[in-house]
Design a protein around this motif. Structure first.
Motif, PDB file in Angstrom:
ATOM      1  N   PRO A  33       0.827  -1.211   0.000  1.00 47.16           N
ATOM      2  CA  PRO A  33       0.000   0.000   0.000  1.00 47.16           C
ATOM      3  C   PRO A  33       0.857   1.254   0.000  1.00 47.16           C
ATOM      4  O   PRO A  33       1.988   1.256   0.491  1.00 47.16           O
ATOM      5  N   SER A  34       0.324   2.318  -0.580  1.00 49.25           N
ATOM      6  CA  SER A  34       1.055   3.582  -0.619  1.00 49.25           C
ATOM      7  C   SER A  34       1.218   4.129   0.792  1.00 49.25           C
ATOM      8  O   SER A  34       0.398   3.872   1.681  1.00 49.25           O
ATOM      9  N   LEU A  35       2.289   4.892   0.997  1.00 44.49           N
ATOM     10  CA  LEU A  35       2.535   5.492   2.297  1.00 44.49           C
ATOM     11  C   LEU A  35       1.558   6.637   2.532  1.00 44.49           C
ATOM     12  O   LEU A  35       1.143   7.331   1.603  1.00 44.49           O
ATOM     13  N   THR A  36       1.188   6.836   3.796  1.00 42.50           N
ATOM     14  CA  THR A  36       0.327   7.956   4.126  1.00 42.50           C
ATOM     15  C   THR A  36       1.150   9.232   4.195  1.00 42.50           C
ATOM     16  O   THR A  36       2.371   9.206   4.384  1.00 42.50           O
ATOM     17  N   GLN A  37       0.467  10.352   4.057  1.00 44.99           N
ATOM     18  CA  GLN A  37       1.151  11.648   4.007  1.00 44.99           C
ATOM     19  C   GLN A  37       1.935  11.902   5.292  1.00 44.99           C
ATOM     20  O   GLN A  37       1.388  11.818   6.391  1.00 44.99           O
ATOM     21  N   GLY A  38       3.218  12.184   5.152  1.00 46.12           N
ATOM     22  CA  GLY A  38       4.082  12.470   6.290  1.00 46.12           C
ATOM     23  C   GLY A  38       4.802  11.263   6.838  1.00 46.12           C
ATOM     24  O   GLY A  38       5.858  11.408   7.460  1.00 46.12           O
ATOM     25  N   ASP A  39       4.267  10.060   6.622  1.00 43.75           N
ATOM     26  CA  ASP A  39       4.898   8.834   7.137  1.00 43.75           C
ATOM     27  C   ASP A  39       5.878   8.307   6.088  1.00 43.75           C
ATOM     28  O   ASP A  39       5.611   7.342   5.384  1.00 43.75           O
ATOM     29  N   VAL A  40       7.020   8.944   6.017  1.00 39.26           N
ATOM     30  CA  VAL A  40       7.976   8.662   4.944  1.00 39.26           C
ATOM     31  C   VAL A  40       8.659   7.314   5.118  1.00 39.26           C
ATOM     32  O   VAL A  40       8.991   6.636   4.146  1.00 39.26           O
ATOM     33  N   ASP A  41       8.888   6.896   6.359  1.00 43.93           N
ATOM     34  CA  ASP A  41       9.557   5.619   6.585  1.00 43.93           C
ATOM     35  C   ASP A  41       8.599   4.440   6.646  1.00 43.93           C
ATOM     36  O   ASP A  41       9.015   3.285   6.783  1.00 43.93           O
ATOM     37  N   GLY A  42       7.279   4.705   6.571  1.00 48.21           N
ATOM     38  CA  GLY A  42       6.297   3.645   6.494  1.00 48.21           C
ATOM     39  C   GLY A  42       6.120   2.837   7.755  1.00 48.21           C
ATOM     40  O   GLY A  42       5.683   1.679   7.694  1.00 48.21           O
ATOM     41  N   ASP A  43       6.395   3.408   8.923  1.00 45.80           N
ATOM     42  CA  ASP A  43       6.255   2.659  10.171  1.00 45.80           C
ATOM     43  C   ASP A  43       4.905   2.892  10.848  1.00 45.80           C
ATOM     44  O   ASP A  43       4.672   2.452  11.969  1.00 45.80           O
ATOM     45  N   GLY A  44       4.004   3.613  10.176  1.00 45.85           N
ATOM     46  CA  GLY A  44       2.682   3.858  10.731  1.00 45.85           C
ATOM     47  C   GLY A  44       2.591   5.049  11.649  1.00 45.85           C
ATOM     48  O   GLY A  44       1.528   5.324  12.206  1.00 45.85           O
ATOM     49  N   GLU A  45       3.707   5.782  11.817  1.00 48.39           N
ATOM     50  CA  GLU A  45       3.728   6.965  12.677  1.00 48.39           C
ATOM     51  C   GLU A  45       4.428   8.106  11.950  1.00 48.39           C
ATOM     52  O   GLU A  45       5.245   7.874  11.045  1.00 48.39           O
ATOM     53  N   ILE A  46       4.116   9.321  12.371  1.00 48.98           N
ATOM     54  CA  ILE A  46       4.830  10.497  11.867  1.00 48.98           C
ATOM     55  C   ILE A  46       5.704  11.004  12.998  1.00 48.98           C
ATOM     56  O   ILE A  46       5.202  11.480  14.025  1.00 48.98           O
ATOM     57  N   THR A  47       7.011  10.869  12.835  1.00 48.37           N
ATOM     58  CA  THR A  47       7.970  11.183  13.893  1.00 48.37           C
ATOM     59  C   THR A  47       9.124  11.997  13.332  1.00 48.37           C
ATOM     60  O   THR A  47       9.195  12.265  12.125  1.00 48.37           O
ATOM     61  N   SER A  48      10.051  12.354  14.223  1.00 52.48           N
ATOM     62  CA  SER A  48      11.247  13.068  13.772  1.00 52.48           C
ATOM     63  C   SER A  48      12.071  12.207  12.815  1.00 52.48           C
ATOM     64  O   SER A  48      12.847  12.729  12.016  1.00 52.48           O
ATOM     65  N   GLY A  49      11.908  10.889  12.888  1.00 48.05           N
ATOM     66  CA  GLY A  49      12.606  10.020  11.938  1.00 48.05           C
ATOM     67  C   GLY A  49      12.196  10.311  10.513  1.00 48.05           C
ATOM     68  O   GLY A  49      13.030  10.252   9.591  1.00 48.05           O
ATOM     69  N   ASP A  50      10.924  10.643  10.298  1.00 46.39           N
ATOM     70  CA  ASP A  50      10.469  11.009   8.955  1.00 46.39           C
ATOM     71  C   ASP A  50      11.088  12.338   8.514  1.00 46.39           C
ATOM     72  O   ASP A  50      11.467  12.502   7.352  1.00 46.39           O
ATOM     73  N   ALA A  51      11.201  13.277   9.454  1.00 52.36           N
ATOM     74  CA  ALA A  51      11.831  14.564   9.128  1.00 52.36           C
ATOM     75  C   ALA A  51      13.296  14.375   8.771  1.00 52.36           C
ATOM     76  O   ALA A  51      13.816  15.021   7.846  1.00 52.36           O
ATOM     77  N   ILE A  52      13.971  13.483   9.479  1.00 53.13           N
ATOM     78  CA  ILE A  52      15.381  13.213   9.182  1.00 53.13           C
ATOM     79  C   ILE A  52      15.521  12.628   7.778  1.00 53.13           C
ATOM     80  O   ILE A  52      16.425  12.999   7.018  1.00 53.13           O
ATOM     81  N   LEU A  53      14.625  11.699   7.431  1.00 53.43           N
ATOM     82  CA  LEU A  53      14.668  11.125   6.086  1.00 53.43           C
ATOM     83  C   LEU A  53      14.497  12.206   5.021  1.00 53.43           C
ATOM     84  O   LEU A  53      15.194  12.211   4.003  1.00 53.43           O
ATOM     85  N   ILE A  54      13.569  13.131   5.257  1.00 53.60           N
ATOM     86  CA  ILE A  54      13.352  14.221   4.303  1.00 53.60           C
ATOM     87  C   ILE A  54      14.632  15.038   4.131  1.00 53.60           C
ATOM     88  O   ILE A  54      15.015  15.408   3.011  1.00 53.60           O
ATOM     89  N   LEU A  55      15.307  15.336   5.247  1.00 52.09           N
ATOM     90  CA  LEU A  55      16.554  16.098   5.156  1.00 52.09           C
ATOM     91  C   LEU A  55      17.604  15.327   4.358  1.00 52.09           C
ATOM     92  O   LEU A  55      18.361  15.910   3.575  1.00 52.09           O
ATOM     93  N   ARG A  56      17.666  14.026   4.541  1.00 52.48           N
ATOM     94  CA  ARG A  56      18.626  13.208   3.795  1.00 52.48           C
ATOM     95  C   ARG A  56      18.287  13.182   2.301  1.00 52.48           C
ATOM     96  O   ARG A  56      19.176  13.206   1.459  1.00 52.48           O
ATOM     97  N   PHE A  57      16.999  13.162   1.981  1.00 48.08           N
ATOM     98  CA  PHE A  57      16.605  13.247   0.575  1.00 48.08           C
ATOM     99  C   PHE A  57      16.980  14.615   0.002  1.00 48.08           C
ATOM    100  O   PHE A  57      17.493  14.722  -1.113  1.00 48.08           O
TER     101      PHE A  57
END
Length: 229
Positions: free
Chosen positions: A5-29
């Motif tokens: 399934p496609s990822l939900t908005q903001g949940d970049v790492d696909g773990d079912g939560e929106i956390t600082s880990g998703d923000a870190i991934l965005i910075l790395r991208f």
């Protein structure tokens, strides 16, 4: 095999939560340290400007800590983007030949995050040290020096704006051939607490000019100087 399934908005790492880990991934991208998948691009572009930038990381981080309850809808009119003054210090080589440069970006107090792109001739060796000053202790930042001739920096902080009115970037290049001046170019885009671009920086300058190659002994001045000269 069923497609994932496609990822939900903001949940970049696909773990079912929106956390600082998703923000870190965005910075790395944004800093080109990692390449996002199509689903990650769709989930990470929370400001819907068709780019993955630190502006998206700002919104995701603010959502993760409860400062906003939803990602904003795209707006028809973006804020006016102002120019930031950038100055590079006069370079003085260290005894080992290394060349330290200091870039000072003024009037950044209204920004919450940003992406910077420093380029130089690929023939020069990569910087051996990079320091970013002026951010709060809680700021998240990533630096990418993997590609010759480029340095990418992305940062975001939880506070609504920078503590200081300046961002200072310290870059230390290893020993550079004395006869080869170094041309550097710095571009940056900076975002407010809503993830919208509000300021830009641009600078191109040649630094690290050659050391003297001809030596001469001239008459003492003033003459007479003292009885022993």
């Amino acid at each position: 095999q069923e497609p994932s399934p496609s990822l939900t908005q903001g949940d970049v790492d696909g773990d079912g939560e929106i956390t600082s880990g998703d923000a870190i991934l965005i910075l790395r991208f944004a800093a080109a340290l990692q390449t996002p998948t199509a689903d990650q691009i769709s989930a990470g572009d929370v400001d819907r400007d068709n780019e993955i930038t630190s502006g998206d990381a700002i919104l995701i981080l603010r959502f993760a800590v409860g400062l906003i309850r939803a990602f904003p809808k795209p707006v028809a009119t973006q804020p006016t983007i102002a120019s930031i003054d950038v100055h590079v210090s006069a370079a003085k080589r260290r005894p080992d030949g290394a060349l330290p440069l200091t870039f000072t970006l003024d009037h950044t107090e209204d920004t919450t995050g940003g992406d910077m792109f420093l380029t130089y001739a690929p023939a020069h060796d990569r910087p051996i040290d990079i320091q970013l000053a002026g951010l709060s202790p809680q700021a998240l930042s990533v630096i990418n020096t993997k590609q010759a001739g480029q340095v990418r920096i992305s940062f975001v902080q939880l506070e609504d704006r920078l503590v200081s009115g300046q961002i200072v970037l310290h870059v230390l290049f290893p020993s550079i051939h004395q006869a080869a001046p170094l041309e550097v170019s710095l571009r940056g885009r900076f975002y407010n607490e809503g993830g919208q671009p509000i300021k830009e920086a641009r600078l191109t300058q040649t630094v690290g000019l050659a050391l003297p190659a001809v030596y001469a002994l001239r008459q003492n001045y003033p003459n007479p100087f003292n009885p022993t000269t």
